[in-house]
Design a protein around this motif. Structure first.
Motif, PDB file in Angstrom:
ATOM      1  N   THR A 203       1.053   4.088  -2.803  1.00 10.34           N
ATOM      2  CA  THR A 203       0.796   5.472  -2.448  1.00 10.34           C
ATOM      3  C   THR A 203       1.926   6.367  -2.928  1.00 10.34           C
ATOM      4  O   THR A 203       1.686   7.435  -3.473  1.00 10.34           O
TER       5      THR A 203
ATOM      6  N   SER B 156      -5.674   0.952   7.178  1.00  8.20           N
ATOM      7  CA  SER B 156      -4.610   0.029   7.591  1.00  8.20           C
ATOM      8  C   SER B 156      -4.676  -0.271   9.079  1.00  8.20           C
ATOM      9  O   SER B 156      -4.603  -1.436   9.498  1.00  8.20           O
TER      10      SER B 156
ATOM     11  N   ILE C 236      -8.714   7.126  -4.349  1.00  6.41           N
ATOM     12  CA  ILE C 236      -9.263   6.968  -2.998  1.00  6.41           C
ATOM     13  C   ILE C 236     -10.651   6.327  -3.028  1.00  6.41           C
ATOM     14  O   ILE C 236     -10.986   5.533  -2.146  1.00  6.41           O
TER      15      ILE C 236
ATOM     16  N   ARG D 200      -6.226  11.407   1.175  1.00  4.81           N
ATOM     17  CA  ARG D 200      -5.749  10.091   0.760  1.00  4.81           C
ATOM     18  C   ARG D 200      -4.903   9.440   1.857  1.00  4.81           C
ATOM     19  O   ARG D 200      -5.109   8.278   2.211  1.00  4.81           O
ATOM     20  N   ASP D 201      -3.982  10.204   2.416  1.00  3.45           N
ATOM     21  CA  ASP D 201      -3.106   9.664   3.451  1.00  3.45           C
ATOM     22  C   ASP D 201      -3.896   9.260   4.694  1.00  3.45           C
ATOM     23  O   ASP D 201      -3.659   8.187   5.267  1.00  3.45           O
TER      24      ASP D 201
ATOM     25  N   LEU E  81       0.831  -1.196   0.000  1.00  2.78           N
ATOM     26  CA  LEU E  81       0.000   0.000   0.000  1.00  2.78           C
ATOM     27  C   LEU E  81       0.866   1.247   0.000  1.00  2.78           C
ATOM     28  O   LEU E  81       0.602   2.180  -0.745  1.00  2.78           O
ATOM     29  N   SER E  82       1.918   1.255   0.797  1.00  2.00           N
ATOM     30  CA  SER E  82       2.789   2.426   0.843  1.00  2.00           C
ATOM     31  C   SER E  82       3.542   2.598  -0.467  1.00  2.00           C
ATOM     32  O   SER E  82       3.758   3.714  -0.913  1.00  2.00           O
TER      33      SER E  82
ATOM     34  N   THR F  71      -7.074   8.422   4.811  1.00  2.00           N
ATOM     35  CA  THR F  71      -7.906   7.271   4.457  1.00  2.00           C
ATOM     36  C   THR F  71      -7.091   5.985   4.499  1.00  2.00           C
ATOM     37  O   THR F  71      -7.499   5.007   5.125  1.00  2.00           O
ATOM     38  N   HIS F  72      -5.938   5.981   3.862  1.00  2.00           N
ATOM     39  CA  HIS F  72      -5.101   4.775   3.841  1.00  2.00           C
ATOM     40  C   HIS F  72      -4.617   4.408   5.250  1.00  2.00           C
ATOM     41  O   HIS F  72      -4.611   3.233   5.619  1.00  2.00           O
TER      42      HIS F  72
ATOM     43  N   ALA G 208     -11.461   2.726  -2.089  1.00  2.00           N
ATOM     44  CA  ALA G 208     -11.191   2.390  -0.691  1.00  2.00           C
ATOM     45  C   ALA G 208     -12.330   2.811   0.234  1.00  2.00           C
ATOM     46  O   ALA G 208     -12.399   2.342   1.376  1.00  2.00           O
TER      47      ALA G 208
END
Length: 161
Positions: free
Chosen positions: A19, A152, A55, A144-145, A15-16, A147-148, A58
């Motif tokens: 991103t 996680s 995004i 976005r950051d 995921l990172s 949300t992820h 997700a």
């Protein structure tokens, strides 16, 4: 248990990586756009919308995790009513924090979508367009950051039942 931890770390790593690649692609699109001042505002909008579009898939996962954590909170309330323990209290506090974080990510996305006005780009002068694009890019990247990160952390929490 080791398999779940390994799978979680692998998922977070992937995921990172994804991103970072999204961020590089977006920055490249926006930087390229600044090099060509004759570029139309609609083309500048593409970089921002690419982040938004990354995004959106997700958001279903985010909502699902919110529901699972809500159920977990109710279960912990029931258990705490029978027998109180520090471990259960700590888990409930973490669940409440994660639920709030997921709600915030969802709300931030809604707020961004309601305030972003792509159609006004055509009405702005070039200096304002560049500033607006930069500002909106920073805002949607923050969404976005968040949300992820929220997804996680919630996934790890749910797996640690």
């Amino acid at each position: 248990m080791k398999k779940y931890v390994l799978a979680t770390f692998l998922a977070l790593f992937l995921l990172s990586c994804n991103t970072n690649k999204e961020r590089e692609n977006t920055e490249e699109t926006i930087n390229h756009a600044h090099l060509h001042e004759e570029q139309k505002p609609n083309e500048l909008n593409k970089g921002i919308m690419a982040i938004h579009d990354s995004i959106m898939p997700a958001m279903g996962s985010l909502m699902d995790l919110q529901k699972k954590i809500s159920v977990e909170i109710k279960n912990m309330d029931s258990l705490l009513a029978v027998k109180s323990s520090d471990i259960l209290k700590e888990r409930k506090e973490k669940a409440l924090l994660l639920h709030t974080q997921l709600e915030k990510a969802d709300q931030e996305m809604m707020n961004w979508m309601h305030q972003y006005k792509a159609d006004t780009l055509n009405k702005m002068d070039k200096e304002h367009v560049a500033a607006y694009i930069t500002d909106q890019t920073q805002k949607i990247e923050a969404v976005r950051d968040l949300t992820h990160k929220s997804i996680s952390e919630a996934q790890i929490f749910i797996q640690k039942k």
